[in-house]
Design a protein around this motif. Structure first.
Motif, PDB file in Angstrom:
ATOM      1  N   GLY A  53      57.896  94.827  -7.701  1.00  0.00           N
ATOM      2  CA  GLY A  53      58.108  95.579  -8.921  1.00  0.00           C
ATOM      3  C   GLY A  53      57.337  95.022 -10.094  1.00  0.00           C
ATOM      4  N   GLN A  54      57.651  95.574 -11.284  1.00  0.00           N
ATOM      5  CA  GLN A  54      57.078  95.132 -12.543  1.00  0.00           C
ATOM      6  C   GLN A  54      58.207  94.650 -13.451  1.00  0.00           C
ATOM      7  OE1 GLN A  54      53.804  94.971 -13.587  1.00  0.00           O
ATOM      8  NE2 GLN A  54      53.118  95.571 -11.548  1.00  0.00           N
ATOM      9  N   ALA A  73      69.787 102.424 -16.946  1.00  0.00           N
ATOM     10  CA  ALA A  73      69.541 101.689 -15.700  1.00  0.00           C
ATOM     11  C   ALA A  73      69.943 102.518 -14.475  1.00  0.00           C
ATOM     12  CB  ALA A  73      70.296 100.368 -15.714  1.00  0.00           C
ATOM     13  N   PRO A  74      69.220 103.597 -14.160  1.00  0.00           N
ATOM     14  CA  PRO A  74      69.532 104.379 -12.952  1.00  0.00           C
ATOM     15  C   PRO A  74      69.123 103.636 -11.682  1.00  0.00           C
ATOM     16  CG  PRO A  74      67.540 105.208 -13.983  1.00  0.00           C
ATOM     17  CD  PRO A  74      68.081 104.152 -14.904  1.00  0.00           C
ATOM     18  N   GLU A  75      69.841 103.916 -10.595  1.00  0.00           N
ATOM     19  CA  GLU A  75      69.549 103.323  -9.293  1.00  0.00           C
ATOM     20  C   GLU A  75      69.582 104.402  -8.218  1.00  0.00           C
ATOM     21  OE1 GLU A  75      72.052 100.007  -8.403  1.00  0.00           O
ATOM     22  OE2 GLU A  75      71.892  99.152 -10.410  1.00  0.00           O
ATOM     23  N   TYR A 112      65.500 101.076 -12.051  1.00  0.00           N
ATOM     24  CA  TYR A 112      64.754 100.956 -13.300  1.00  0.00           C
ATOM     25  C   TYR A 112      65.740 100.568 -14.394  1.00  0.00           C
ATOM     26  CZ  TYR A 112      62.180 102.121 -17.538  1.00  0.00           C
ATOM     27  OH  TYR A 112      61.585 102.066 -18.766  1.00  0.00           O
ATOM     28  N   THR A 113      65.379  99.564 -15.181  1.00  0.00           N
ATOM     29  CA  THR A 113      66.245  99.102 -16.257  1.00  0.00           C
ATOM     30  C   THR A 113      65.443  99.003 -17.544  1.00  0.00           C
ATOM     31  OG1 THR A 113      67.631  97.817 -14.744  1.00  0.00           O
ATOM     32  CG2 THR A 113      67.742  97.253 -17.074  1.00  0.00           C
ATOM     33  N   HIS A 114      66.004  99.576 -18.614  1.00  0.00           N
ATOM     34  CA  HIS A 114      65.372  99.491 -19.927  1.00  0.00           C
ATOM     35  C   HIS A 114      66.456  99.190 -20.951  1.00  0.00           C
ATOM     36  CE1 HIS A 114      63.574 100.884 -23.744  1.00  0.00           C
ATOM     37  NE2 HIS A 114      62.443 100.478 -23.197  1.00  0.00           N
ATOM     38  N   PHE A 148      62.202  96.639 -16.527  1.00  0.00           N
ATOM     39  CA  PHE A 148      61.663  96.297 -15.218  1.00  0.00           C
ATOM     40  C   PHE A 148      62.007  97.385 -14.209  1.00  0.00           C
ATOM     41  CE2 PHE A 148      65.761  94.172 -15.518  1.00  0.00           C
ATOM     42  CZ  PHE A 148      66.389  94.525 -14.340  1.00  0.00           C
ATOM     43  N   ALA A 149      61.124  97.539 -13.235  1.00  0.00           N
ATOM     44  CA  ALA A 149      61.300  98.511 -12.154  1.00  0.00           C
ATOM     45  C   ALA A 149      61.123  97.775 -10.836  1.00  0.00           C
ATOM     46  CB  ALA A 149      60.285  99.646 -12.268  1.00  0.00           C
TER      47      ALA A 149
END
Length: 257
Positions: free
Chosen positions: A37-38, A208-210, A233-235, A244-245
């Motif tokens: 990921g990033q 932060a969807p999963e 993905y979390t923002h 980060f993703a």
């Protein structure tokens, strides 16, 4: 006569075994794999890093007589952050997540079963980096406790079973560092990083969807081979942004009893 008695006993044993198999309502799975990921955290660095990690997961699911699901999951992972082409920027990242959710059965049709219910997640990740003990060092973390909702669809066909699951936090309590650098005198504060000065946030500032996709193949009545994909993905939008993703692929066994 003995042959008839043995035949009747065999039929009775098979029938009893089939009945026991139909009553299996618990599943315990153990999985491990790889992830990528990033990762970017302005409290730690203005750079955007590549993340590589190895997750390990232990999961228990109970299916009630009415078809509802009680689900517990513990996942830990160790990763490496890299910024090309500077190898000396490489550092380690550790994470631990616990999830608990109850999924109510809404209905089923054509082999598909739909579930919906609340989810609770408790987790934390932390990194530290030291270039020189006398010059510079840094650390960062994100510790979160959130309550959200999960939707799930299961599909079964003979020995195969498939599952798709999507989750979204609705309200979260997050703890972030107050500063990015520290000295030897400040380093003891790391021990209090879990939920020190936590702040409540909603979907507008903590998004932060999963997504999870899983496929299982039954090798025995009591065991499946399982493969799983998870994307997240979390923002976090506050005084110090983090984003980060991640994508991870895991394989393992699922035991039914």
């Amino acid at each position: 006569m003995k042959t008839i008695k043995l035949f009747i006993l065999l039929c009775f044993s098979l029938a009893l075994n089939a009945q026991n198999n139909s009553q299996k309502r618990n599943e315990l799975s153990l999985m491990t794999g790889i992830g990528m990921g990033q990762w970017k955290d302005l409290s730690y660095s203005p750079l955007s890093y590549k993340l590589g990690h190895m997750p390990t997961e232990l999961r228990f699911q109970h299916f009630s007589k009415k078809g509802h699901i009680l689900d517990f999951e513990l996942q830990g992972w160790a990763g490496t952050l890299e910024y090309d082409p500077y190898e000396n920027f490489e550092t380690q990242l550790l994470g631990l997540d616990f999830k608990a959710q109850w999924l109510g059965k809404l209905g089923e049709a054509n082999g598909c079963t739909l579930y919906l219910g609340p989810r609770y997640k408790l987790g934390s990740q932390m990194i530290t980096w030291e270039d020189d003990l006398e010059l510079s060092s840094a650390y960062s973390y994100l510790s979160t406790s959130n309550l959200g909702i999960t939707a799930r669809v299961d599909y079964t066909q003979q020995r195969w079973s498939f599952s798709a699951e999507a989750s979204l936090p609705l309200i979260a309590s997050n703890s972030r560092p107050a500063y990015s650098g520290f000295t030897d005198e400040d380093s003891d504060e790391i021990l209090n990083f879990l939920f020190d000065d936590a702040q409540w946030q909603g979907p507008d500032t903590y998004f932060a969807p999963e997504l999870g996709l899983q496929a299982s193949y039954q090798i025995f009545n009591w065991a499946d081979i399982t493969a799983k994909y998870e994307g997240a993905y979390t923002h976090v939008s506050d005084s110090e942004k983090i984003a980060f993703a991640t994508h991870q692929f895991m394989f393992g066994l699922k035991f039914k009893f």
